[in-house]
Design a protein around this motif. Structure first.
Motif, short mmCIF file in Angstrom:
data_model
loop_
_atom_site.label_atom_id
_atom_site.label_comp_id
_atom_site.label_asym_id
_atom_site.label_seq_id
_atom_site.Cartn_x
_atom_site.Cartn_y
_atom_site.Cartn_z
N GLU A 162 -10.19 5.63 -8.13
CA GLU A 162 -10.62 5.47 -6.89
C GLU A 162 -10.72 3.91 -6.73
O GLU A 162 -11.43 3.34 -7.15
CB GLU A 162 -11.81 6.30 -6.57
CG GLU A 162 -11.87 7.50 -6.64
CD GLU A 162 -11.72 8.23 -5.41
OE1 GLU A 162 -11.25 7.68 -4.39
OE2 GLU A 162 -11.80 9.62 -5.28
N ASN A 163 -9.91 3.48 -5.66
CA ASN A 163 -9.97 1.93 -5.31
C ASN A 163 -11.39 1.79 -4.71
O ASN A 163 -11.68 2.63 -3.61
CB ASN A 163 -8.70 1.33 -4.76
CG ASN A 163 -8.55 0.16 -4.57
OD1 ASN A 163 -9.32 -0.62 -3.52
ND2 ASN A 163 -7.61 -0.33 -4.93
N PRO A 164 -11.89 0.55 -5.13
CA PRO A 164 -13.19 0.43 -4.23
C PRO A 164 -13.14 0.24 -3.05
O PRO A 164 -13.99 0.49 -2.01
CB PRO A 164 -13.90 -0.92 -4.68
CG PRO A 164 -12.95 -0.64 -6.34
CD PRO A 164 -11.65 -0.34 -6.02
N THR A 216 -11.00 1.75 -0.82
CA THR A 216 -10.39 3.07 -0.05
C THR A 216 -11.04 4.17 -0.68
O THR A 216 -10.81 5.23 -0.68
CB THR A 216 -9.03 3.28 -0.35
OG1 THR A 216 -8.60 3.39 -1.61
CG2 THR A 216 -8.14 2.08 0.34
N ARG A 217 -12.32 3.93 -1.32
CA ARG A 217 -13.35 5.02 -1.91
C ARG A 217 -13.45 6.39 -0.89
O ARG A 217 -13.54 6.32 0.23
CB ARG A 217 -14.54 4.78 -2.19
CG ARG A 217 -15.45 5.45 -3.19
CD ARG A 217 -16.77 4.96 -3.76
NE ARG A 217 -16.44 3.60 -4.11
CZ ARG A 217 -16.11 3.24 -5.56
NH1 ARG A 217 -15.87 4.09 -6.39
NH2 ARG A 217 -16.10 1.86 -5.81
N HIS A 263 -9.01 9.11 -2.27
CA HIS A 263 -8.24 9.29 -3.47
C HIS A 263 -7.10 8.40 -3.76
O HIS A 263 -6.22 9.15 -4.08
CB HIS A 263 -8.21 10.74 -3.59
CG HIS A 263 -9.30 11.58 -3.05
ND1 HIS A 263 -10.52 11.46 -3.67
CD2 HIS A 263 -9.46 12.62 -1.97
CE1 HIS A 263 -11.37 12.19 -3.01
NE2 HIS A 263 -10.79 12.95 -2.11
#
Length: 346
Positions: free
Chosen positions: A75-77, A79-80, A83
């Motif tokens: 999970e990119n911080p 775009t949490r 997904h």
């Protein structure tokens, strides 16, 4: 109505717009039409030594059959909750234990598997099985049946998919094992024999898919990369980079995803490069630092890094052996749709 009166009535006007399901472009024009890409994703690195124990624990908590796919999503911080690993791509680490089989299915989403740990594990695409070794690239293109099995030891790979792209188009379909065809002609090694040497069959039976080659062994691509590096100087912005291609048309390895391998020699730091496509990098050998918009991210074997769209990327080899990185991106989509841009700093 005078301008002053119109402004005084602005709140009521906007309420009427809301009730009619319309909104004023002038409020959001600068956000919709930007001078450069404005990704929500942030540069980030997932250290394999941090994630691997969590994946092993997941293997104790849920079976592959229960999960259908036992995966920890990266999970990119920025775009949490979405997904996603970049704004347009998905990444996860998948685990299959000895004796397990990840159930067969197919879906609209295109997927790649970059193998991180394997001792004789296998995957099959449309019934054709292949053995997976560390750092092999295995494809499951859109709407192709696939399943996976563990072998002598836990098997872990990096999943890369175009899930966010398919979601944006609301175009996702999937089928599971109730519809699997017999695939009586699926013979192990058939597709590599047919397409793996820049040759292709002339009979129609072998031309039933536009993405025929799905297995790119590490033993093959690493040799090509080393031979390429021995013949030409390293590029100042890319080191030595080769793209995996579709033998049918010479284009990107799948319709929506491009994949590459990069080598940077000891002591080299590439010059800054920006690209409109977001990218995901995975370490293969060596150690180094990714400089992303000035921030430093250390990478080694099996570490995974996200590089957002239009971020300035410099790759520095901080070790004493060649730094080799695998990467995938949504460049294929950008090129097909006319979005692709690149900037090379001098």
């Amino acid at each position: 109505m005078a301008v002053q009166d119109a402004m005084a009535d602005d709140g009521a006007f906007r309420e009427r717009l809301t009730q009619k399901s319309v909104s004023p472009l002038w409020d959001v024009m600068a956000n919709l039409v930007t001078e450069t890409p404005q990704p929500r994703a942030l540069p980030h690195v997932w250290a394999y030594t941090d994630i691997q124990p969590q994946l092993v624990e997941a293997g104790q908590r849920i079976t592959a059959e229960q999960a259908e796919r036992r995966v920890l999503i990266l999970e990119n911080p920025g775009t949490r909750g979405d997904h996603t690993v970049t704004d347009a791509l998905y990444a996860g680490l998948q685990l299959v234990l000895p004796g397990e089989t990840a159930p067969v299915h197919r879906h609209t989403q295109s997927a790649l598997r970059f193998v991180l740990e394997s001792e004789g594990a296998w995957t099959s695409v449309d019934g054709e099985p292949v053995q997976m070794s560390p750092f092999d690239l295995v494809l499951t293109p859109s709407w192709r049946w696939h399943e996976h099995g563990g072998a002598a030891a836990p098997t872990i790979w990096l999943d890369g998919l175009d899930i966010p792209i398919v979601q944006r188009f609301s175009a996702g379909f999937a089928e599971r094992d109730g519809n699997v065809p017999a695939n009586d002609d699926a013979v192990s090694g058939r597709t590599r024999a047919a397409y793996g040497a820049n040759l292709k069959p002339t009979i129609g039976h072998d031309l039933d898919t536009d993405t025929p080659l799905f297995h790119f062994p590490h033993a093959v691509w690493s040799k090509s990369l080393a031979e390429y590096a021995a013949k030409v100087p390293a590029d100042a912005h890319r080191g030595w980079t080769l793209e995996f291609t579709n033998p049918r048309n010479g284009g990107s390895v799948m319709r929506t995803i491009s994949a590459f391998v990069t080598m940077v020699p000891p002591g080299m730091k590439t010059k800054p490069r920006r690209q409109s496509a977001g990218a995901v990098y995975a370490g293969v050998t060596g150690s180094g630092t990714l400089h992303v918009d000035g921030a430093r991210f250390n990478v080694g074997a099996r570490d995974v890094a996200a590089v957002p769209s239009w971020a300035a990327l410099e790759i520095e080899n901080t070790g004493d052996v060649p730094l080799v990185l695998f990467s995938y991106s949504d460049r294929a989509c950008h090129e097909k749709l006319g979005f692709w841009k690149e900037s090379l700093d001098q």
